[in-house]
Design a protein around this motif. Sequence first.
Motif, PDB file in Angstrom:
ATOM      1  N   VAL A 159       0.834  -1.206   0.000  1.00 34.99           N
ATOM      2  CA  VAL A 159       0.000   0.000   0.000  1.00 34.99           C
ATOM      3  C   VAL A 159       0.866   1.251   0.000  1.00 34.99           C
ATOM      4  O   VAL A 159       0.679   2.158  -0.830  1.00 34.99           O
ATOM      5  CB  VAL A 159      -0.962   0.002   1.202  1.00 34.99           C
ATOM      6  CG1 VAL A 159      -1.798   1.270   1.212  1.00 34.99           C
ATOM      7  CG2 VAL A 159      -1.865  -1.229   1.184  1.00 34.99           C
ATOM      8  N   SER A 160       1.826   1.307   0.906  1.00 33.23           N
ATOM      9  CA  SER A 160       2.664   2.506   0.998  1.00 33.23           C
ATOM     10  C   SER A 160       3.479   2.699  -0.269  1.00 33.23           C
ATOM     11  O   SER A 160       3.650   3.835  -0.750  1.00 33.23           O
ATOM     12  CB  SER A 160       3.579   2.428   2.217  1.00 33.23           C
ATOM     13  OG  SER A 160       4.392   1.271   2.176  1.00 33.23           O
ATOM     14  N   ALA A 161       3.960   1.599  -0.867  1.00 38.27           N
ATOM     15  CA  ALA A 161       4.750   1.713  -2.091  1.00 38.27           C
ATOM     16  C   ALA A 161       3.882   2.115  -3.275  1.00 38.27           C
ATOM     17  O   ALA A 161       4.307   2.913  -4.128  1.00 38.27           O
ATOM     18  CB  ALA A 161       5.464   0.401  -2.386  1.00 38.27           C
ATOM     19  N   ALA A 162       2.667   1.567  -3.363  1.00 40.94           N
ATOM     20  CA  ALA A 162       1.767   1.954  -4.445  1.00 40.94           C
ATOM     21  C   ALA A 162       1.443   3.439  -4.357  1.00 40.94           C
ATOM     22  O   ALA A 162       1.436   4.150  -5.383  1.00 40.94           O
ATOM     23  CB  ALA A 162       0.491   1.125  -4.386  1.00 40.94           C
ATOM     24  N   ARG A 163       1.189   3.913  -3.159  1.00 43.53           N
ATOM     25  CA  ARG A 163       0.883   5.340  -2.990  1.00 43.53           C
ATOM     26  C   ARG A 163       2.102   6.202  -3.321  1.00 43.53           C
ATOM     27  O   ARG A 163       1.969   7.281  -3.922  1.00 43.53           O
ATOM     28  CB  ARG A 163       0.374   5.588  -1.574  1.00 43.53           C
ATOM     29  CG  ARG A 163      -1.014   5.005  -1.359  1.00 43.53           C
ATOM     30  CD  ARG A 163      -1.475   5.080   0.083  1.00 43.53           C
ATOM     31  NE  ARG A 163      -2.864   4.627   0.187  1.00 43.53           N
ATOM     32  CZ  ARG A 163      -3.488   4.363   1.326  1.00 43.53           C
ATOM     33  NH1 ARG A 163      -2.845   4.521   2.485  1.00 43.53           N
ATOM     34  NH2 ARG A 163      -4.743   3.961   1.321  1.00 43.53           N
TER      35      ARG A 163
END
Length: 284
Positions: A159-163
Amino acid sequence: MAQNTTEFHSFRHGKFDVTVLSDGHLTLPGEMFAPEANAGERADIVTRLGGEGNLAKAQSNIPLIVTGEDVILIDVGAGNRVQSSEGRLEENLNRVGVHSSDVTIVVLSHAHPDHLWGVTREDGSLRFPNARYVVGFAEWSFWMGPHADALPADRRPYVSAARRDFAAISGRVSLLEDGDAVVSGLSVLATPGHTPGHISLRLEGEVPLIVTVDAAASEIVSFEHPTWSFGFDMDKDQARQTRIALLDRAARENAKLLGFHWSYPGVGRIEKIGAAYKFTSVRT
């Protein structure tokens, strides 16, 4: 932009010149390729994939598509951020005479690491600085919205990397839906389930060319056991329905297929046999 494609599988499809590049490969346990298989079935699948000891390679086949003035990539690999055997895309682009600055369009099929994390360099700058980016509307909405916060703890890094990576392209992204054109003759196919907004791509030609990406993750399991899931499918039931519908359509249309994780070059044809399918590679 001189291209030397002798080291890679290249072909003409309609008005598109397609070269299958590689970002390298992931090494995965048999349980990821076929979670529902029993031990004997899984061992056979690993062997047929060229693996041993319950480990096999999942290739990262990335289409480079040239049409008119556009130089298009479908996905960008992991950028050497997942396993050291990945992160080869830019090197292989250079080997065919294409610089990262030559790329005009990057299509991102979904936000899993091996498809997205190569979009930025270690310093946060865009690897393809002159490109516009295409993402499925549903995929963008999921990862950038509140629903992604409910994913299990082991998926929180996704999630953090996609964002992080979506934020990096936010000023130059187009959000498309099923049937929308990326360029004339290249359109989006909504294939949800592997992720909520996963997309495949369709190129028009004498027959269609369907870039399945992870809607059909294995040239063995997805075809011979289409009701079985892939270990990274986020919604296994929806992914199963999507996969069967996509393969049925491909067989009905006598389509050519290109798969992301299939044995290089991941290009071939499909035949429906009863409730299953047969994939025949161009290398067979």
